[in-house]
Design an enzyme around this catalytic site. Structure first.
Site, short mmCIF file in Angstrom:
data_model
loop_
_atom_site.label_atom_id
_atom_site.label_comp_id
_atom_site.label_asym_id
_atom_site.label_seq_id
_atom_site.Cartn_x
_atom_site.Cartn_y
_atom_site.Cartn_z
N GLY A 54 0.79 -1.24 0.00
CA GLY A 54 0.00 0.00 0.00
C GLY A 54 0.81 1.28 0.00
O GLY A 54 0.32 2.32 0.44
N ASN A 74 1.64 3.09 -2.58
CA ASN A 74 0.95 4.05 -3.46
C ASN A 74 -0.32 4.56 -2.80
O ASN A 74 -0.62 5.75 -2.85
CB ASN A 74 0.63 3.41 -4.81
CG ASN A 74 1.83 3.42 -5.74
OD1 ASN A 74 2.20 4.46 -6.27
ND2 ASN A 74 2.46 2.26 -5.91
N LEU A 114 -4.90 -6.91 -7.82
CA LEU A 114 -4.52 -7.88 -8.86
C LEU A 114 -5.67 -8.68 -9.46
O LEU A 114 -5.48 -9.37 -10.45
CB LEU A 114 -3.46 -8.84 -8.30
CG LEU A 114 -2.21 -8.13 -7.74
CD1 LEU A 114 -1.21 -9.13 -7.22
CD2 LEU A 114 -1.58 -7.22 -8.78
N ILE A 152 -11.02 -6.77 -13.09
CA ILE A 152 -12.23 -6.01 -12.75
C ILE A 152 -13.40 -6.59 -13.54
O ILE A 152 -13.37 -6.67 -14.77
CB ILE A 152 -12.03 -4.52 -13.08
CG1 ILE A 152 -10.85 -3.94 -12.29
CG2 ILE A 152 -13.31 -3.73 -12.80
CD1 ILE A 152 -10.98 -4.03 -10.78
N ASN A 187 -5.81 2.45 -13.37
CA ASN A 187 -4.82 1.52 -12.82
C ASN A 187 -3.42 2.09 -13.03
O ASN A 187 -3.19 2.89 -13.94
CB ASN A 187 -4.93 0.17 -13.55
CG ASN A 187 -3.95 -0.86 -13.00
OD1 ASN A 187 -3.74 -0.96 -11.79
ND2 ASN A 187 -3.33 -1.63 -13.88
N HIS A 240 0.49 0.58 -13.65
CA HIS A 240 1.24 -0.64 -13.97
C HIS A 240 2.74 -0.30 -13.95
O HIS A 240 3.14 0.72 -14.50
CB HIS A 240 0.82 -1.15 -15.35
CG HIS A 240 1.45 -2.46 -15.68
ND1 HIS A 240 1.01 -3.66 -15.15
CD2 HIS A 240 2.53 -2.77 -16.45
CE1 HIS A 240 1.78 -4.64 -15.59
NE2 HIS A 240 2.71 -4.13 -16.38
N GLU A 275 6.32 6.04 -9.38
CA GLU A 275 4.88 5.93 -9.08
C GLU A 275 4.48 6.95 -8.03
O GLU A 275 3.47 7.65 -8.17
CB GLU A 275 4.55 4.51 -8.60
CG GLU A 275 4.76 3.47 -9.69
CD GLU A 275 4.31 2.07 -9.28
OE1 GLU A 275 3.85 1.34 -10.16
OE2 GLU A 275 4.44 1.71 -8.10
C1 GAR Z 1 2.91 -1.10 -7.71
O1 GAR Z 1 4.22 -1.09 -8.18
C2 GAR Z 1 1.94 -1.22 -8.87
O2 GAR Z 1 2.41 -0.64 -10.04
C3 GAR Z 1 1.86 -2.72 -9.01
O3 GAR Z 1 1.80 -3.20 -7.70
C4 GAR Z 1 2.63 -2.36 -6.89
C5 GAR Z 1 1.92 -2.08 -5.59
O4 GAR Z 1 2.80 -1.48 -4.70
N1 GAR Z 1 0.72 -3.12 -9.78
C6 GAR Z 1 0.76 -4.11 -10.66
O5 GAR Z 1 1.75 -4.80 -10.82
C7 GAR Z 1 -0.54 -4.31 -11.45
N2 GAR Z 1 -0.33 -5.17 -12.55
P1 GAR Z 1 2.30 -0.79 -3.38
O6 GAR Z 1 1.43 -1.79 -2.63
O7 GAR Z 1 3.54 -0.48 -2.62
O8 GAR Z 1 1.54 0.43 -3.76
#
Ligand code: GAR
Length: 188
Positions: free
Chosen positions: A12, A14, A85, A88, A102, A104, A174
């Protein structure tokens, strides 16, 4: 006020940035954190910020109403995926068409699709020996990692990178961009 729900299943980081960004914001409020893992770190982050949480279950999400009723009851306007993941379901896409976003951790359309998440993405990037990676923020549609791109940012892939060092660089990107891009999208 535009009310957003953050969907996240992992650490979490982000989600935390987004929550902090919109604290006391004039037009956007993080109203809900939706999660499918009871022990996910994002739930503690939500609790620390006194944000309502909704723990969802696979069958109702994928084959029931996709939690549309619960989201509408809470007057959610936008859905922001941040490390969520599950695919949707159509029920949710129908009700929130053009309002699901989203992030990525690669430059789509490369290195996306089912099973491409977290370090699997970075390992594939390293195996392909490309010299650049980045992030893609995009609308969500019926296919994994497929909807129209809203924003991309790039970073180098270094010769001595591991999946973890690349992941750290990508996370920094991000955290730099996701909240701002969401704000521009919702407030435009
Ligand atoms: C992030 O890097 C996001 O881009 C990725 O999961 C991570 C979550 O990190 N999403 C994917 O890979 C979707 N295909 P976080 O829990 O530290 O925010």
């Amino acid at each position: 006020m535009k009310r957003i729900a953050i969907f996240a299943s992992g650490t979490g980081t982000n989600a935390a940035r987004i929550i902090e960004h919109f604290t006391d914001h004039s037009t956007v409020q993080v109203a809900l954190v939706v999660c499918n893992k009871p022990k996910a770190g994002v739930l503690s982050i939500a609790a620390a910020h006194h944000i309502d949480t909704l723990l969802i279950e696979r069958e109702q999400f994928l084959n029931g109403d996709g939690y549309v009723t619960a989201l509408r009851q809470r007057n959610i306007d936008w859905i922001i995926l941040a490390g969520f993941l599950w695919k949707i379901p159509d029920s949710l896409l129908r009700h929130y068409k053009g309002h699901i976003v989203n992030i990525h951790p690669a430059l789509l359309p490369d290195f996306g699709g089912k099973g491409m998440y977290g370090n699997y993405v970075h390992e594939a990037v390293l195996a392909a020996k490309v010299n650049e990676s980045g992030i893609t923020i995009h609308y969500v549609d019926e296919e994994y990692d497929h909807g129209a791109t809203i924003f991309q940012a790039r970073c180098p892939v270094l010769a001595n990178d591991t999946a973890n060092t690349l992941a750290t660089r990508i996370h920094t990107l991000e955290h730099q961009h996701y909240s701002r891009v969401i704000e521009e999208l919702i407030c435009r």
